[in-house]
Motif scaffolding. Structure first.
Motif, short mmCIF file in Angstrom:
data_model
loop_
_atom_site.label_atom_id
_atom_site.label_comp_id
_atom_site.label_asym_id
_atom_site.label_seq_id
_atom_site.Cartn_x
_atom_site.Cartn_y
_atom_site.Cartn_z
N ILE A 38 28.81 -49.11 6.54
CA ILE A 38 27.90 -48.15 5.90
C ILE A 38 26.92 -47.60 6.94
N THR A 39 26.36 -48.48 7.77
CA THR A 39 25.42 -48.06 8.80
C THR A 39 26.06 -47.06 9.76
N ALA A 40 27.31 -47.36 10.17
CA ALA A 40 28.00 -46.47 11.12
C ALA A 40 28.39 -45.15 10.47
N TRP A 41 28.69 -45.19 9.20
CA TRP A 41 29.15 -43.99 8.49
C TRP A 41 28.11 -42.87 8.49
N TRP A 42 26.84 -43.22 8.49
CA TRP A 42 25.81 -42.17 8.51
C TRP A 42 25.98 -41.25 9.72
N ASN A 43 26.59 -41.75 10.79
CA ASN A 43 26.78 -40.94 12.01
C ASN A 43 27.80 -39.82 11.83
N VAL A 44 28.60 -39.90 10.77
CA VAL A 44 29.64 -38.88 10.58
C VAL A 44 29.50 -38.14 9.25
N VAL A 45 28.36 -38.27 8.60
CA VAL A 45 28.15 -37.51 7.36
C VAL A 45 27.96 -36.03 7.70
N ASN A 46 28.70 -35.20 7.02
CA ASN A 46 28.67 -33.75 7.26
C ASN A 46 27.59 -33.11 6.37
N TRP A 47 26.35 -33.15 6.86
CA TRP A 47 25.23 -32.66 6.06
C TRP A 47 25.30 -31.16 5.79
N THR A 48 25.97 -30.44 6.68
CA THR A 48 26.14 -29.00 6.44
C THR A 48 26.93 -28.78 5.15
N LYS A 49 27.99 -29.58 5.01
CA LYS A 49 28.84 -29.48 3.80
C LYS A 49 28.08 -29.95 2.56
N VAL A 50 27.35 -31.04 2.71
CA VAL A 50 26.59 -31.56 1.56
C VAL A 50 25.57 -30.52 1.09
N ALA A 51 24.91 -29.87 2.04
CA ALA A 51 23.92 -28.85 1.70
C ALA A 51 24.57 -27.66 1.00
N GLN A 52 25.77 -27.28 1.48
CA GLN A 52 26.52 -26.18 0.86
C GLN A 52 26.86 -26.51 -0.59
N LEU A 53 27.29 -27.75 -0.80
CA LEU A 53 27.64 -28.19 -2.16
C LEU A 53 26.40 -28.24 -3.05
N HIS A 54 25.31 -28.72 -2.48
CA HIS A 54 24.07 -28.79 -3.25
C HIS A 54 23.65 -27.40 -3.71
N THR A 55 23.68 -26.45 -2.79
CA THR A 55 23.33 -25.06 -3.13
C THR A 55 24.23 -24.54 -4.25
N ALA A 56 25.53 -24.82 -4.12
CA ALA A 56 26.48 -24.32 -5.12
C ALA A 56 26.22 -24.92 -6.50
N THR A 57 25.85 -26.20 -6.55
CA THR A 57 25.59 -26.81 -7.85
C THR A 57 24.28 -26.31 -8.44
N MET A 58 23.43 -25.76 -7.61
CA MET A 58 22.16 -25.22 -8.11
C MET A 58 22.30 -23.76 -8.52
N GLY A 59 23.49 -23.20 -8.37
CA GLY A 59 23.75 -21.84 -8.82
C GLY A 59 23.78 -20.79 -7.73
N GLY A 60 23.29 -21.16 -6.54
CA GLY A 60 23.17 -20.16 -5.47
C GLY A 60 24.46 -19.51 -5.05
N ALA A 61 25.46 -20.36 -4.79
CA ALA A 61 26.72 -19.80 -4.27
C ALA A 61 27.43 -18.94 -5.30
N GLU A 62 27.25 -19.26 -6.57
CA GLU A 62 27.91 -18.49 -7.62
C GLU A 62 27.29 -17.11 -7.73
N ILE A 63 25.97 -17.05 -7.58
CA ILE A 63 25.25 -15.79 -7.75
C ILE A 63 25.60 -14.82 -6.64
N SER A 64 25.84 -15.36 -5.45
CA SER A 64 26.05 -14.48 -4.31
C SER A 64 27.39 -13.76 -4.38
N LYS A 65 28.27 -14.17 -5.30
CA LYS A 65 29.60 -13.56 -5.33
C LYS A 65 29.63 -12.27 -6.14
#
Ligand code: MN3
Length: 271
Positions: free
Chosen positions: A244-271
């Motif tokens: 678990i400790t090592a895994w934090w080094n490979v978390v793709n935060w860019t992707k997580v942020a993109q998903l977060h935005t999409a679940t908040m409605g942002g990505a849907e609105i932009s289309k």
């Protein structure tokens, strides 16, 4: 609640009546479901004809956090088995007309003799397809690979919800605790639901896209960690906490942020 329309709504109505394309942003609201994942590159294939998605990086790309042999066996054998067994379980059923997320959401309707196979294998296929995308080769953060810290709205939401990202008792500790305490096989998740974030953990291949009665938590997964022994045992043996400790080094935060935005409605609105 006031029945008067807001200025924003009034502007939208005026613009609509005039046939003008709406530019007024809609109020951000939760949009749960896997649509956010499709925008993020998730390939699940058609139900009953699922295919194993290619890894978005070589087997060795997550070294030394996750070793190449583990990645190869995990993807080519474990994930492939979920794909094959999901196709087998769905063959000849009406569920091949549904998307994978609808199947997960409709587990109650799956006949008893198929339910366990569908739950385990469609769940396994969806969970692993998401998992590969949530990781990236360790980089220097800020969109240059995995690791580091989230930025922007996601960082703000994590801080507001969990107190901090990396301080003692903050998000990382709470997530790691969920992953460590999952007894036996399962997953830890960061889920987005109704505009809020939550940490959850599921057993086996249960997924937050399933009804709560199965998964124990429901929402759109935006980050997940596989804590089955097959995910770490070759390198870490019984030391799940080290994985678990090592895994934090490979978390793709860019992707997580993109998903977060999409679940908040942002990505849907932009289309
Ligand atoms: Mn796995």
């Amino acid at each position: 609640m006031s029945t008067q329309i807001s200025r924003r709504q009034a502007l939208a109505i005026t613009a609509s009546a005039a046939g003008v394309a709406l530019v007024t942003p809609r109020i951000a609201r939760a949009r749960p479901g896997i649509h956010a994942w499709r925008d993020a590159g998730l390939e699940l294939g058609n139900a009953g004809e699922f295919t194993l998605p290619a890894l978005p990086y070589p087997f060795s790309a997550l070294e030394p956090s996750i070793d190449a042999e583990t990645m190869e066996i995990h993807h080519d054998r474990h994930h492939k088995a979920y794909v094959d067994n999901a196709n087998k379980a769905l063959a000849g059923t009406r569920f091949t007309e549904l998307t994978s997320e609808k199947i997960l959401a409709s587990l109650d309707d799956v006949p008893d003799d198929k339910k366990a196979a569908v739950r385990n294998n469609v769940g396994g296929h969806v969970n692993h397809s998401m998992f590969w995308l949530m990781m990236a080769p360790a980089g220097t953060g800020a969109g240059k690979g995995g690791g580091g810290e989230p930025t922007g709205a996601l960082a703000d939401a994590i801080k507001a919800t969990f107190g901090s990202f990396g301080d003692k008792g903050g998000f990382k500790d709470q997530f790691a605790e969920a992953a460590t305490k999952r007894f036996g096989s399962g997953w830890a998740w960061l889920i987005s639901r109704d505009g809020k974030l939550a940490i959850a953990s599921t057993a086996n291949q249960d997924c937050p896209l399933m009804p709560e009665k199965y998964a124990g938590a429901t929402g759109t997964p935006i980050l997940g960690l596989d804590v089955w022994e097959h995910a770490y045992y070759l390198k870490y043996r019984n030391k799940r906490a080290d994985y678990i400790t090592a895994w934090w080094n490979v978390v793709n935060w860019t992707k997580v942020a993109q998903l977060h935005t999409a679940t908040m409605g942002g990505a849907e609105i932009s289309k």
